[in-house]
Design a protein around this motif. Structure first.
Motif, mmCIF file in Angstrom:
data_model
loop_
_atom_site.group_PDB
_atom_site.id
_atom_site.type_symbol
_atom_site.label_atom_id
_atom_site.label_comp_id
_atom_site.label_asym_id
_atom_site.label_seq_id
_atom_site.Cartn_x
_atom_site.Cartn_y
_atom_site.Cartn_z
ATOM 1 N N GLU A 1 1.818 6.666 -10.525
ATOM 2 C CA GLU A 1 1.875 7.674 -11.594
ATOM 3 C C GLU A 1 1.183 8.974 -11.203
ATOM 4 N N THR A 2 0.081 8.838 -10.491
ATOM 5 C CA THR A 2 -0.785 10.001 -10.288
ATOM 6 C C THR A 2 -0.663 10.632 -8.905
ATOM 7 N N ASP B 1 -2.145 3.609 0.136
ATOM 8 C CA ASP B 1 -2.970 4.637 -0.515
ATOM 9 C C ASP B 1 -3.670 4.122 -1.772
ATOM 10 N N VAL B 2 -3.767 2.816 -1.929
ATOM 11 C CA VAL B 2 -4.317 2.276 -3.185
ATOM 12 C C VAL B 2 -5.758 2.747 -3.420
ATOM 13 N N GLY B 3 -6.449 3.086 -2.348
ATOM 14 C CA GLY B 3 -7.832 3.562 -2.492
ATOM 15 C C GLY B 3 -7.950 4.886 -3.225
ATOM 16 N N LYS B 4 -6.818 5.613 -3.353
ATOM 17 C CA LYS B 4 -6.872 6.888 -4.077
ATOM 18 C C LYS B 4 -7.273 6.684 -5.534
ATOM 19 N N GLY C 1 -1.275 -3.557 -11.569
ATOM 20 C CA GLY C 1 -1.625 -2.475 -12.489
ATOM 21 C C GLY C 1 -2.158 -1.262 -11.738
ATOM 22 N N MET C 2 -2.965 -1.528 -10.724
ATOM 23 C CA MET C 2 -3.543 -0.421 -9.950
ATOM 24 C C MET C 2 -2.451 0.351 -9.223
ATOM 25 N N LEU C 3 -1.485 -0.403 -8.657
ATOM 26 C CA LEU C 3 -0.393 0.246 -7.922
ATOM 27 C C LEU C 3 0.425 1.144 -8.834
ATOM 28 N N LEU D 1 -11.047 -2.457 -2.086
ATOM 29 C CA LEU D 1 -10.356 -2.967 -3.276
ATOM 30 C C LEU D 1 -9.549 -4.222 -2.955
ATOM 31 N N LEU D 2 -9.000 -4.266 -1.740
ATOM 32 C CA LEU D 2 -8.074 -5.345 -1.381
ATOM 33 C C LEU D 2 -8.750 -6.491 -0.631
ATOM 34 N N ALA D 3 -10.001 -6.308 -0.289
ATOM 35 C CA ALA D 3 -10.645 -7.215 0.666
ATOM 36 C C ALA D 3 -10.763 -8.652 0.174
#
Ligand SMILES: [Fe+2]
Ligand SMILES: [Fe+2]
Length: 236
Positions: free
Chosen positions: A56-57, A97-100, A49-51, A132-134
C-alpha cells in the motif's frame, strides 16, 4: 537449512562482516519457532498483513514485490535451478522490502530523491526486514530473510549493509538485485517517469548516473539478456 534452498542461499552462516544473517543453529530462534507450529502459523498470518501494508505504501507501487518475484524466478531458471527452487525464490523475493514497514512514515512515503540522512535511514530496511522475518519456520520466509538482508549488496562491493562482494553475496540476492532495479526503472515514481523495457535494459547493461553494470553479477546480467523478451512481456 533445507536442501531446496541450499543453493539459492549460499554462502550461508553469516558474513562475519557486521549485521549477520539469521541463523538456524540448533537451539537458535528459528528452531524454537519450528518446534511450535502454532506460533509459526501466527507469524505467517502477521506477515501477510505486513506485506499488504508495504504494498500500500511503497512508492514503487503495490505490484512491485510480485513482479520482482516473477522476474527473479525467470532469472533463476537460467541458472539451472529446478521449478521448485524458482518458485521458492519468486515467493521469497516478494519479501525483499518488508523492512520498510519499520521505517518512519516520512522516509517510507518519500516523494522526492532522499537526502543523505534519509537515505541512511532507508538503508536500514535491509537489517530491519531480516529481523522481522528471522523467527519464521517456513523455508520461503527464511530465504526471504536472507534476501531482505542482502538484496542491496553489490557485486563490486559498493552496496550495503555489509559491503559484501562477488560470490560472498547469496545467489538469491544477486538475482533479486537485478530484478529489483529493472522493475524500479520500469515503474513511475513521484520523482521520476517510468522507462520502457529497452531503456531499462540499456541503463542496467550500460549504466547511467546512478547505476553501474559492475554492481551486478555478470552471470545474472547474461541471464537477463537471454530472458529479456519474456521479461518485456510481463504484464504491468
Ligand atoms: Fe530494498
Ligand atoms: Fe524493491
Amino acid at each position: 537449512m533445507t536442501a531446496s534452498i541450499e543453493r539459492l542461499a549460499l554462502p550461508l552462516g553469516g558474513t562475519g562482516k557486521g549485521s549477520g544473517t539469521p541463523g538456524d543453529a540448533p537451539g537458535g530462534p528459528w528452531m524454537v519457532v519450528a518446534r511450535m507450529p502454532g506460533l509459526a502459523a501466527l507469524h505467517e498470518e502477521a506477515l501477510a498483513g505486513m506485506l499488504a501494508r508495504v504494498a500500500e505504501t511503497d512508492p514503487e507501487g503495490p505490484d512491485h514485490p510480485m513482479r520482482v518475484g516473477r522476474i527473479g524466478g525467470i532469472l533463476a531458471a537460467e541458472f539451472g535451478l529446478d521449478a521448485g527452487q524458482c518458485d521458492l525464490l519468486a515467493r521469497a523475493a516478494t519479501l525483499h522490502d518488508v523492512g520498510k514497514l519499520a521505517l518512519p512514515a516520512d522516509v517510507l512515503c518519500h516523494r522526492h530523491v532522499l537526502d543523505p540522512a534519509a537515505r541512511r535511514e532507508m538503508e536500514r530496511h535491509t537489517v530491519l526486514g531480516a529481523a522481522l522475518l528471522a523467527y519464521a519456520a517456513a523455508p520461503w520466509i527464511r530465504l526471504g530473510a536472507l534476501i531482505a538482508l542482502t538484496h542491496h549488496e553489490r557485486w563490486d562491493g559498493s552496496g550495503y549493509p555489509d559491503g559484501l562482494s562477488g560470490e560472498e553475496i547469496p545467489l538469491a540476492a544477486r538475482l533479486v538485485a537485478v530484478a529489483d532495479v529493472y522493475d524500479a526503472l520500469r515503474s513511475e515514481r513521484p520523482y521520476k517517469d517510468a522507462q520502457d523495457h529497452e531503456e531499462a535494459m540499456r541503463r542496467i547493461l550500460d549504466g547511467d548516473d546512478r547505476i553501474s553494470p559492475g554492481q551486478f553479477d555478470p552471470a545474472v546480467l547474461a541471464a537477463l539478456r537471454r530472458r529479456a523478451p519474456e521479461i518485456a512481456r510481463l504484464p504491468r
